[in-house]
Scaffold this motif. Structure first.
Motif, PDB file in Angstrom:
ATOM      1  N   ILE A 193       4.158   2.499  -5.605  1.00 52.69           N
ATOM      2  CA  ILE A 193       4.850   1.977  -4.416  1.00 52.69           C
ATOM      3  C   ILE A 193       4.002   0.910  -3.741  1.00 52.69           C
ATOM      4  O   ILE A 193       4.496  -0.145  -3.343  1.00 52.69           O
ATOM      5  N   GLN A 194       2.705   1.160  -3.602  1.00 48.61           N
ATOM      6  CA  GLN A 194       1.819   0.192  -2.954  1.00 48.61           C
ATOM      7  C   GLN A 194       1.717  -1.091  -3.771  1.00 48.61           C
ATOM      8  O   GLN A 194       1.654  -2.190  -3.207  1.00 48.61           O
ATOM      9  N   GLU A 195       1.721  -0.971  -5.086  1.00 44.23           N
ATOM     10  CA  GLU A 195       1.688  -2.151  -5.959  1.00 44.23           C
ATOM     11  C   GLU A 195       2.959  -2.988  -5.767  1.00 44.23           C
ATOM     12  O   GLU A 195       2.896  -4.211  -5.625  1.00 44.23           O
ATOM     13  N   ILE A 196       4.097  -2.319  -5.746  1.00 51.53           N
ATOM     14  CA  ILE A 196       5.372  -3.011  -5.526  1.00 51.53           C
ATOM     15  C   ILE A 196       5.391  -3.649  -4.144  1.00 51.53           C
ATOM     16  O   ILE A 196       5.777  -4.806  -3.985  1.00 51.53           O
ATOM     17  N   ALA A 197       4.966  -2.884  -3.144  1.00 51.92           N
ATOM     18  CA  ALA A 197       4.952  -3.399  -1.774  1.00 51.92           C
ATOM     19  C   ALA A 197       4.097  -4.650  -1.672  1.00 51.92           C
ATOM     20  O   ALA A 197       4.473  -5.619  -1.008  1.00 51.92           O
ATOM     21  N   GLY A 198       2.954  -4.659  -2.355  1.00 53.13           N
ATOM     22  CA  GLY A 198       2.081  -5.835  -2.323  1.00 53.13           C
ATOM     23  C   GLY A 198       2.769  -7.079  -2.844  1.00 53.13           C
ATOM     24  O   GLY A 198       2.646  -8.159  -2.270  1.00 53.13           O
TER      25      GLY A 198
END
Length: 192
Positions: free
Chosen positions: A173-178
């Motif tokens: 999720i954090q990778e996508i959010a970035g």
């Protein structure tokens, strides 16, 4: 005869970066190093907690944190509460879903029944996120920019440990959010 052709290709390939730079500069786009918005005045900005219409809840704060961090690190616009902001950046997570990507097959032999059973487990899953984002003038309610259905995906490993799976999914999720934040930040700060 090959040397003149090779030299011609070297000259042509050497000009590609220059042509690319001229193309970028020619369209009116230019890079901003001072962290101020281009083409619009944003004296103050609010980034409230993202909303979610997805059945997978709990990731809204992760997205909101990544967006706020990007504006704090790179932008020169003060972040304030919604009631004090000139502009409000609204995000809404429309969908979060996972699909299996890879599997592991384990073979079990039952000697008493003389049969072989196969047990299939998922080794990795792909996480998909679809969200809408918009920048709104708080006083006039005018939409400055809006992008619907931004989609990104990331793969994460699945184990037999639910806590590890939750951690891996959160990192995805954090990778996508970035990556999505880069698009949101540029839409807000690099108006051209």
């Amino acid at each position: 005869k090959m040397a003149p052709i090779r030299d011609m290709w070297k000259r042509t390939l050497g000009l590609l970066p220059v042509c690319g730079l001229l193309l970028i500069l020619g369209c009116g786009y230019h890079f901003r190093a001072d962290g101020n918005p281009e083409g619009i005045a944003i004296p103050t900005l609010a980034i409230p907690l993202m909303e979610s219409t997805s059945s997978s809840l709990g990731f809204e704060s992760d997205f909101t944190e990544v967006i706020r961090d990007a504006f704090i690190r790179h932008g020169n616009v003060p972040l304030v509460s919604v009631d004090k902001a000139a502009m409000v950046l609204i995000g809404r997570i429309q969908e979060i879903r996972t699909d299996p990507v890879t599997y592991d097959i384990t073979e079990f032999s039952n000697l008493s029944r003389q049969t072989t059973d196969f047990y299939v487990t998922t080794d990795s899953r792909r996480l998909w996120v679809r969200l809408d984002a918009s920048l709104i003038d708080r006083k006039t309610k005018r939409i400055i920019w809006e992008e619907k259905s931004m989609i990104d995906k990331a793969r994460f490993l699945v184990t037999t440990d639910p806590l590890t799976n939750r951690h891996n999914q959160k990192k995805a999720i954090q990778e996508i959010a970035g990556r999505l934040v880069d698009r949101i930040y540029l839409s807000t700060m690099e108006r051209f």
